[in-house]
Design an enzyme around this catalytic site. Structure first.
Site, PDB file in Angstrom:
ATOM      1  N   ASP A  13       0.836  -1.206   0.000  1.00  0.00           N
ATOM      2  CA  ASP A  13       0.000   0.000   0.000  1.00  0.00           C
ATOM      3  C   ASP A  13       0.871   1.257   0.000  1.00  0.00           C
ATOM      4  O   ASP A  13       0.364   2.383  -0.098  1.00  0.00           O
ATOM      5  CB  ASP A  13      -1.020  -0.007   1.149  1.00  0.00           C
ATOM      6  CG  ASP A  13      -0.366  -0.050   2.522  1.00  0.00           C
ATOM      7  OD1 ASP A  13       0.879  -0.078   2.599  1.00  0.00           O
ATOM      8  OD2 ASP A  13      -1.108  -0.059   3.531  1.00  0.00           O
ATOM      9  N   SER A  14       2.196   1.070   0.033  1.00  0.00           N
ATOM     10  CA  SER A  14       3.122   2.190  -0.196  1.00  0.00           C
ATOM     11  C   SER A  14       2.879   2.797  -1.579  1.00  0.00           C
ATOM     12  O   SER A  14       3.320   3.921  -1.845  1.00  0.00           O
ATOM     13  CB  SER A  14       4.579   1.725  -0.073  1.00  0.00           C
ATOM     14  OG  SER A  14       4.796   0.562  -0.843  1.00  0.00           O
TER      15      SER A  14
ATOM     16  N   LYS B 285      -0.895  -9.609   2.773  1.00  0.00           N
ATOM     17  CA  LYS B 285      -0.219  -9.104   3.968  1.00  0.00           C
ATOM     18  C   LYS B 285      -1.166  -8.158   4.697  1.00  0.00           C
ATOM     19  O   LYS B 285      -1.921  -7.427   4.062  1.00  0.00           O
ATOM     20  CB  LYS B 285       1.058  -8.351   3.585  1.00  0.00           C
ATOM     21  CG  LYS B 285       1.786  -7.747   4.781  1.00  0.00           C
ATOM     22  CD  LYS B 285       3.142  -7.193   4.387  1.00  0.00           C
ATOM     23  CE  LYS B 285       3.097  -5.804   3.805  1.00  0.00           C
ATOM     24  NZ  LYS B 285       2.490  -4.778   4.673  1.00  0.00           N
TER      25      LYS B 285
ATOM     26  N   ASP C  39      -0.998  -6.430  -0.635  1.00  0.00           N
ATOM     27  CA  ASP C  39      -1.199  -5.784   0.661  1.00  0.00           C
ATOM     28  C   ASP C  39      -2.677  -5.472   0.866  1.00  0.00           C
ATOM     29  O   ASP C  39      -3.314  -4.864  -0.013  1.00  0.00           O
ATOM     30  CB  ASP C  39      -0.411  -4.461   0.657  1.00  0.00           C
ATOM     31  CG  ASP C  39       0.263  -4.182   1.974  1.00  0.00           C
ATOM     32  OD1 ASP C  39       0.097  -4.970   2.928  1.00  0.00           O
ATOM     33  OD2 ASP C  39       0.993  -3.166   2.044  1.00  0.00           O
TER      34      ASP C  39
ATOM     35  N   GLU D 169       8.856  -4.114  10.961  1.00  0.00           N
ATOM     36  CA  GLU D 169       9.221  -2.784  10.453  1.00  0.00           C
ATOM     37  C   GLU D 169       9.539  -1.831  11.602  1.00  0.00           C
ATOM     38  O   GLU D 169       8.782  -1.719  12.583  1.00  0.00           O
ATOM     39  CB  GLU D 169       8.070  -2.196   9.605  1.00  0.00           C
ATOM     40  CG  GLU D 169       8.386  -0.777   9.111  1.00  0.00           C
ATOM     41  CD  GLU D 169       7.476  -0.269   8.007  1.00  0.00           C
ATOM     42  OE1 GLU D 169       6.601  -1.029   7.537  1.00  0.00           O
ATOM     43  OE2 GLU D 169       7.662   0.899   7.608  1.00  0.00           O
TER      44      GLU D 169
ATOM     45  N   GLU E  20      -1.426  -5.586   8.434  1.00  0.00           N
ATOM     46  CA  GLU E  20      -0.729  -4.989   9.577  1.00  0.00           C
ATOM     47  C   GLU E  20      -1.510  -5.262  10.858  1.00  0.00           C
ATOM     48  O   GLU E  20      -2.741  -5.207  10.857  1.00  0.00           O
ATOM     49  CB  GLU E  20      -0.599  -3.472   9.369  1.00  0.00           C
ATOM     50  CG  GLU E  20       0.213  -3.091   8.156  1.00  0.00           C
ATOM     51  CD  GLU E  20       0.316  -1.579   7.960  1.00  0.00           C
ATOM     52  OE1 GLU E  20      -0.122  -0.818   8.853  1.00  0.00           O
ATOM     53  OE2 GLU E  20       0.830  -1.161   6.908  1.00  0.00           O
TER      54      GLU E  20
HETATM   55  O1  KIV Z   1       3.444  -1.149   1.715  1.00  0.00           O
HETATM   56  C1  KIV Z   1       4.621  -1.512   1.739  1.00  0.00           C
HETATM   57  O2  KIV Z   1       5.426  -1.232   0.851  1.00  0.00           O
HETATM   58  C2  KIV Z   1       5.044  -2.301   2.875  1.00  0.00           C
HETATM   59  C3  KIV Z   1       6.495  -2.630   2.991  1.00  0.00           C
HETATM   60  C4  KIV Z   1       7.252  -1.455   3.446  1.00  0.00           C
HETATM   61  C5  KIV Z   1       6.727  -3.801   3.882  1.00  0.00           C
HETATM   62  O3  KIV Z   1       4.247  -2.662   3.687  1.00  0.00           O
END
Ligand code: KIV
Length: 296
Positions: A45-46, A114, A84, A183, A116
């Site tokens: 989600d970056s 993934k 994500d 992280e 969080e």
């Molecule tokens: O969204 C992302 O890029 C991430 C990584 C930094 C692990 O969660």
């Protein structure tokens, strides 16, 4: 070429082989990273910050991640593909979480998802895993909780918080997570979590003792001059390389130095036109029909 699976990643930990992971958001970068031999590609989600230009990851939607997963999947042959789960796609209810995880897999082509969060999310993790979708956990500095954390701040620096993070890691493993992103936590804590888990840990700002490392690809490529946190290593000054190439292109167009004859097409059949065909030019009609042929 053997596809990387979650089982292969677990085996890598058992054999002390480091796991490499990078973010990717499109097919071109995915292909380059895959060919370079990266083990895991994350459509993170970056994307909200480095591609969409937001100042946090919070506005990213499930549709966004599905879109970018599809692109990355087209460029990926070997790496394991993780999608994500964005903010509010799994926090409100377990049913929503399972549905959205399913979308990343069914529509986006992700091979795992993934999310969080720590012990509070074990019910979500186990339900998604029971639906047949592998889950990578993510604890420590969790950007979706930026407001709760009061900023992007290193987590687990005192004994109590460190113990909580260790408990979170163990709970996520027990819930069925196949790997864990650590992280923004102290190296000592990441090392202890890695030692205590049988599933691999993938660190970002968590020191060298994790089972693997992940970086946001735009950070590794040095695309943003204004972003230089301690945990990032810029392997290339991408901002200068790309900015320099664009500047050179602009100069050459302004000076009529681009396109050169080697980038141009001619036809001697067009005798009515006054522009002379330069000496030695290629007159290959066949090449005209192939200029946009897909690479083989
Ligand atoms: O969204 C992302 O890029 C991430 C990584 C930094 C692990 O969660």
């Amino acid at each position: 070429m053997k596809k990387v699976t979650i089982h292969a990643l677990r085996q890598m930990k058992a054999q002390g082989e480091r796991i490499t992971m990078l973010t990717a958001y499109d097919a071109t970068f995915a292909r380059l990273f895959d060919e370079a031999g990266v083990d895991v590609l994350l459509v993170g989600d970056s994307v909200g910050m480095v591609v969409q230009g937001h100042d946090s990851t919070l506005p990213v939607t499930v549709d966004d991640i599905v879109y970018h997963c599809r692109a990355v999947q087209r460029g990926t042959r070997r790496a394991h593909l993780v999608g994500d789960l964005p903010f509010m796609s799994y926090q409100a209810s377990v049913d929503e979480a399972v549905k959205n995880a399913g979308r990343l897999v069914a529509e986006g082509g992700a091979e795992s998802v993934k999310l969080e969060g720590g012990a509070d999310f074990t019910n979500v993790v186990s339900r998604i895993v029971r639906a047949g979708i592998p889950v990578m956990g993510h604890i420590g500095l969790t950007p979706q909780s930026v407001h709760k954390m009061g900023g992007y701040i290193v987590q687990g620096k005192d004994e109590e918080k460190a113990r909580q993070l260790l408990a979170d890691a163990l709970a996520l493993e027990a819930a069925g997570a196949y790997a864990l992103v650590l992280e923004g936590i102290p190296t000592e804590l990441a090392s202890e979590i890695t030692r205590r888990l049988s599933i691999p840990t993938i660190g970002i700002g968590a020191g060298v003792h994790c089972d693997g490392q992940v970086l946001v690809c735009y950070d590794l490529l040095g695309f943003n001059r204004d972003f230089a946190p301690k945990f990032v290593k810029k392997y290339v000054d991408g901002a200068s390389v790309i900015g320099g190439a664009a500047k050179q292109y602009i100069d050459e167009v302004r000076q009529s130095a681009f396109p050169g004859d080697e980038h141009s097409f001619h036809s001697k059949a067009l005798r009515l036109y006054p522009t002379p065909v330069p000496e030695g030019s290629t007159e290959d009609d066949e090449s005209l029909s192939r200029i946009y042929a897909a690479p083989v």
